[in-house]
Design an enzyme around this catalytic site. Structure first.
Site, PDB file in Angstrom:
ATOM      1  N   CYS A 113       0.839  -1.196   0.000  1.00 15.52           N
ATOM      2  CA  CYS A 113       0.000   0.000   0.000  1.00 15.52           C
ATOM      3  C   CYS A 113       0.882   1.257   0.000  1.00 15.52           C
ATOM      4  O   CYS A 113       1.531   1.554  -0.986  1.00 15.52           O
ATOM      5  CB  CYS A 113      -0.984  -0.040   1.159  1.00 15.52           C
ATOM      6  N   HIS A 145      -3.563  -5.195   0.063  1.00 14.60           N
ATOM      7  CA  HIS A 145      -3.097  -5.758   1.337  1.00 14.60           C
ATOM      8  C   HIS A 145      -3.165  -7.286   1.286  1.00 14.60           C
ATOM      9  O   HIS A 145      -4.150  -7.887   1.743  1.00 14.60           O
ATOM     10  CB  HIS A 145      -3.949  -5.234   2.500  1.00 14.60           C
ATOM     11  N   GLU A 204      -1.762  -9.436   3.063  1.00 13.99           N
ATOM     12  CA  GLU A 204      -1.750 -10.069   4.384  1.00 13.99           C
ATOM     13  C   GLU A 204      -3.149 -10.431   4.866  1.00 13.99           C
ATOM     14  O   GLU A 204      -3.321 -11.333   5.694  1.00 13.99           O
ATOM     15  CB  GLU A 204      -1.076  -9.152   5.412  1.00 13.99           C
TER      16      GLU A 204
END
Length: 543
Positions: free
Chosen positions: A381, A515, A517
């Protein structure tokens, strides 16, 4: 009809209700049941989107664009069931909806009250979208006795009557503290907490007792006697070395068996826990280790990067290595007192997402360090945006490259995204709009370049990842950046929004606007994190 498990907490906050809920759901899954977990948050914010990470930890984003509590990350990581907007509700959203109805006249002149209107709204949320599920687990945020949680406690009390006692189970998580001076575990706080809950009309059937020392059978029996539960339903919960050991620990203590017994279900067979046994084997028996430096803004509170930390652990699981995470404040790499030597021991450098200008120059310096030294670099990001600004300034010769997020600039390599296409059609935003709900949120598709590094990592040309940001890399700077070696290897389907950049001539250098994750799981590590840790492992063998 789905059976409901209501999870409450007492004595103190941060006892791990979310982790317990996720573990219990995983154990039920291992027995072949379908599950869904929901979180009821008593605070008055509509969602956690505008809350400081230091106050609330990370904001977890779902595929459908909801900004939710970080516990939903635990739910998804432990069960693999994608979380949705309908899995998290706050007092703020409930009151917002009720007041909107009142203003429209939907209540036909009736007096709007906590009972029945607020409690009915909470019950409707709990019951919505639960077809074809065996169990719905509902975690009530906060602590029993808090004023703000009272409507939720009352709602689940009513809900038990609505759906039938045979379809509801109450699990209460409490603390059994150890008083060092006396050398004793104290059960009185648990007794008082259960008494408070009982006074509100709820008798828990299972007690989960957090404790730092083993809970003797005599103390379990004492808690059971005073709290009106079976001794076997008093479940000790000691600290674990890894959160991924928690499902195995709870099963060993009989949590899933006792919950099923509360529903009149005999657990005659053992759950299939091979997935969790394999994860723990990989964590307990690593074949190497790497050190990853995370250069961020909120490193003072690790919960601000909860999903990120877990995704790095998952990358270690995929490679059977131990991952040591070093949290480095980005401001350490700024100005005259900069300490770049702190990055030298790192086998990989990661710059995560964030908002605001503070620490940005330190992040850019960290990108430059990784690029120049050949250290594996992962930008997420804002981290990708800093990588583009670093490449523009130091390689492409655009000395004034910056982002409009930090103020007016002559070279807006990164700028406010004003419109984009989503499943609902064209979305538009204005610079002066409300902060809440104005970002590009949720899952969006991207197309990967042919023969790109990321294409080989994903083993795909079309991907979908979750976003949470207001600013984008300016596609008009694509040519000068690519001439400097920073390739735009992932783009939105319309070719307007850069999603991924990479340096093919670098050992491992990737920046992503999304993102990744948020979609990583211990039993299914995200490919980017698995590849990043593999590159870091290779780097560790070169040092």
């Amino acid at each position: 009809m789905a059976r409901y498990i209501f999870i409450t907490g007492g004595v103190v906050s941060s006892l791990g209700k979310g982790l317990m809920a996720a573990s219990l759901a995983a154990l039920l899954q291992a027995r072949g049941y379908t599950v869904r977990i929901r979180k009821f948050d008593p605070y008055l914010n509509v969602d956690p989107g505008t809350m400081s990470p230091y106050q609330h930890g990370e904001v977890y984003v779902t595929d459908d664009g909801a900004e939710t509590d970080l516990d939903l990350g635990h739910y998804e990581r432990f069960t693999g069931v994608p979380s949705r907007q309908s899995d998290n509700i706050t007092s703020g959203r409930i009151y917002q909806q009720i007041i909107a109805k009142e203003r429209r006249g939907d209540f036909l002149g009736a007096t709007v009250q906590v009972i029945p209107h607020v409690t009915d709204a909470i019950k409707a949320f709990a019951l919505t979208d639960t077809d074809c599920l065996d169990f719905v687990l509902c975690e009530i945020g906060g602590t029993v006795g808090d004023i703000e949680s009272l409507p939720f406690i009352e709602a689940i009390r009513q809900l038990r009557n609505d759906i039938g006692a045979e379809n509801a189970c109450f699990v209460h998580v409490t603390l059994v503290p150890f008083i060092a001076a006396a050398g004793e575990l104290k059960t009185k706080p648990t007794q008082h907490s259960v008494r408070e809950l009982t006074s509100l009309g709820i008798q828990p059937q299972v007690l989960v007792c957090r404790c730092e020392h083993p809970l003797p059978e005599s103390e379990r029996a004492k808690i059971a006697l005073f709290c009106n539960v079976r001794t076997e339903a008093v479940i000790p919960a000691l600290d674990a070395k890894s959160i991924y050991a928690v499902p195995l620990q709870y099963h060993a203590e009989g949590l899933d068996r006792e919950v099923l017994r509360a529903f009149g279900i005999e657990a005659n067979t053992s759950p299939n826990l091979s997935r969790w046994d394999d994860i723990m084997d990989r964590l307990n028996n690593p074949e190497g280790e790497v050190t990853i430096g995370v250069v961020g803004k909120y490193v003072g509170l690790q919960d601000a990067y909860k999903s990120l930390h877990e995704a790095l652990v998952h990358g270690g699981i995929a490679n059977r290595v131990k991952v040591n995470v070093k949290w480095l404040d980005a401001e350490l790499f700024e100005g005259e007192g900069a300490e770049p030597q702190l990055l030298e021991p790192m086998h990989g450098i990661l710059v995560p997402g964030g908002f605001g200008e503070r620490g940005s120059e330190g992040k850019i310096s960290s990108v430059a360090f990784a690029r120049e030294r050949g250290v594996p670099f992962f930008g997420i990001c804002l981290g990708m945006q800093m990588a583009c600004i670093e490449g523009a300034r130091n390689v492409a010769g655009i000395a004034k490259a910056s982002t409009t997020e930090f103020g007016p600039t002559d070279e807006p390599v990164v700028g406010l995204i004003s419109e984009w296409m989503s499943a609902e059609g064209l979305q538009k935003r204005e610079a002066g709009g409300d902060l809440g709900g104005t970002m590009r949120l949720g899952a969006f598709p991207a197309k990967l370049g042919a023969n790109s590094v990321v294409g080989s990592i994903y083993e795909a040309t079309d991907i979908s990842e979750r976003h949470r940001h207001r600013y984008e890399v300016n596609v008009h700077y694509k040519d000068p950046l690519e001439k400097g070696g920073l390739v735009f290897s992932g783009m939105s389907p319309d070719g307007e929004l850069p999603e991924i950049v990479e340096r093919p001539d670098h050992p491992w250098f990737i920046g992503v606007q999304f993102h990744p994750e948020l979609k990583s799981k211990p039993f299914d590590p995200h490919p980017l994190f698995a590849s990043f840790i593999a590159a870091a492992l290779k780097q560790s063998r070169l040092v």
